[in-house]
Every structure is written in C-alpha cells, then in structure tokens.
Design an enzyme around this catalytic site. Sequence first.
Site, mmCIF file in Angstrom:
data_model
loop_
_atom_site.group_PDB
_atom_site.id
_atom_site.type_symbol
_atom_site.label_atom_id
_atom_site.label_comp_id
_atom_site.label_asym_id
_atom_site.label_seq_id
_atom_site.Cartn_x
_atom_site.Cartn_y
_atom_site.Cartn_z
ATOM 1 C CD GLU A 42 -1.892 3.387 -2.390
ATOM 2 O OE1 GLU A 42 -2.607 2.421 -2.065
ATOM 3 O OE2 GLU A 42 -1.772 4.398 -1.678
ATOM 4 C CB THR A 71 -0.310 9.912 -0.406
ATOM 5 O OG1 THR A 71 -0.067 8.662 0.256
ATOM 6 C CG2 THR A 71 -0.265 11.005 0.653
ATOM 7 C CE LYS A 131 -6.068 4.983 2.094
ATOM 8 N NZ LYS A 131 -4.664 4.998 1.695
HETATM 9 O O1 LIG Z 1 -0.700 5.016 3.820
HETATM 10 C C1 LIG Z 1 -0.432 3.993 4.386
HETATM 11 C C2 LIG Z 1 -1.121 2.788 4.011
HETATM 12 O O2 LIG Z 1 -2.410 2.845 4.486
HETATM 13 C C3 LIG Z 1 -0.400 1.576 4.485
HETATM 14 O O3 LIG Z 1 -0.406 1.520 5.844
HETATM 15 P P1 LIG Z 1 0.467 0.423 6.601
HETATM 16 O O4 LIG Z 1 1.907 0.785 6.363
HETATM 17 O O5 LIG Z 1 0.031 0.527 8.019
HETATM 18 O O6 LIG Z 1 0.123 -0.906 5.970
#
Ligand SMILES: O=C[C@H](O)COP(=O)(O)O
Length: 206
Positions: A42, A71, A131
Amino acid sequence: MQSKQLQLLTGPKAVAVIRKVDRSKVIDVIEALIKGGITGIEVTMDSDDALGVIGEAKEKFHGRAAVGAGTVLDEKTAEEAIRAGAEFIFAPTLDRETIKVTKQHGKISIPGVFTPTEMLQAYNWGADMVKVFPASVVGPQFVKDVRGPLGYIPIIVTGGINAANYKAFLQAGAVAVGVGGSLLNKDYIANGDFAKITALAKEYTG
Ligand SMILES: O=C[C@H](O)COP(=O)(O)O
C-alpha cells in the site's frame, strides 16, 4: 483477476503501509518487503510522487505483488490511483463515492471504519473488506467481539500494529494486518540497509 490480487494482498497476512518513504529508495524498499514475503504493498497518497510509485511498482513487480493506494479520501483520488495502476484502495475513512468508483473499476475497496455501524455501512455500500483504524486503540478484543454479529465482514486492522501484537489480531479474526512504522524502519531505509527491511518483513510472514 481480482482473486489473484486478493491473494497477493491478504495471503501473507501482513500488508505493508508505505508512507512518505524517500522516493529514491522506495522501489528498493518494496523489493525488500517482497523478498520478505509481504506481497500487499500500500502506497499512501500523501507520499512523494505516490502515483509514480504505484505505476512503477506495479510494472516492476507485476505478478509478484498487489500494489495499491492508501489514504484515499475521495473518489477523485481513487480514480487517479486506479489510473496509475492501483489494484486496491485503502482509506482511513468511510466514503460512499470512493467505494463506488473503486468497484466500478473492478478494484478492491477497503474503507476505514471504527464502529460496528460503520462496518455494516461500508459492506452494504460494496466494500470488499473494512479496515479497522486505529486498531491498537481498541485492541484484538474489539475484532473478536464485532465478529460475533458481523463475522461475514472481512477485517484488516492497521494503526499501531507491530511484531509483538499482530498475532493476537489475527487470532481474534482479522484476515490481515497493515503495518507501517514498525516495518519501514527509518534508519534502515536511510542507510540503504534493505536486507534488514527483508528481515523485518519475515517477522510477519515467517
Ligand atoms: O496510516 C497508517 C497505517 O495505519 C500504519 O500505521 P502504523 O505506522 O502505526 O503501522
């Protein structure tokens, strides 16, 4: 077609969330992740040249990884990402038009949710999975409990996932975990130590 992409995305049970990784290193980082067994890649849309990265990665890793966008907050961005080559569209939020556009293009839609009501809404609007974000705030028990009444809705968890907690989320019923910060070690990337990124990936897939 989509089932192959779905298999690449969720088969290894861990998806890499690549946010704002140095553009000159990001393709090497993706290669390192794939070597470590992570085949769901991603690329978040707030990254430098996100569309270019998606296009380049899709071409370079064709058949070896599913490359998608994260995002993605609106349908215009979803369109752009899909045109660049995204096979799936992740979001931290729930937007009906984004799901609609993604499904019109036959791509995998994974909007962000945080309540059972949002989960059902997302699924009824055509999302393939949801998600749960930020997952570490609610923990594995949330996943276990919502899967009581809503067990037919596949859940990917992201936000605060690391090598110490990811198994508990999978045991609670998540189909996969999305991992960002704890996988994309900034020092390793800055030093070009891609073998260490491969080793981190293996912690989730080995
Ligand atoms: O947008 C962020 C993702 O959910 C990843 O989060 P993380 O950096 O806490 O693993």
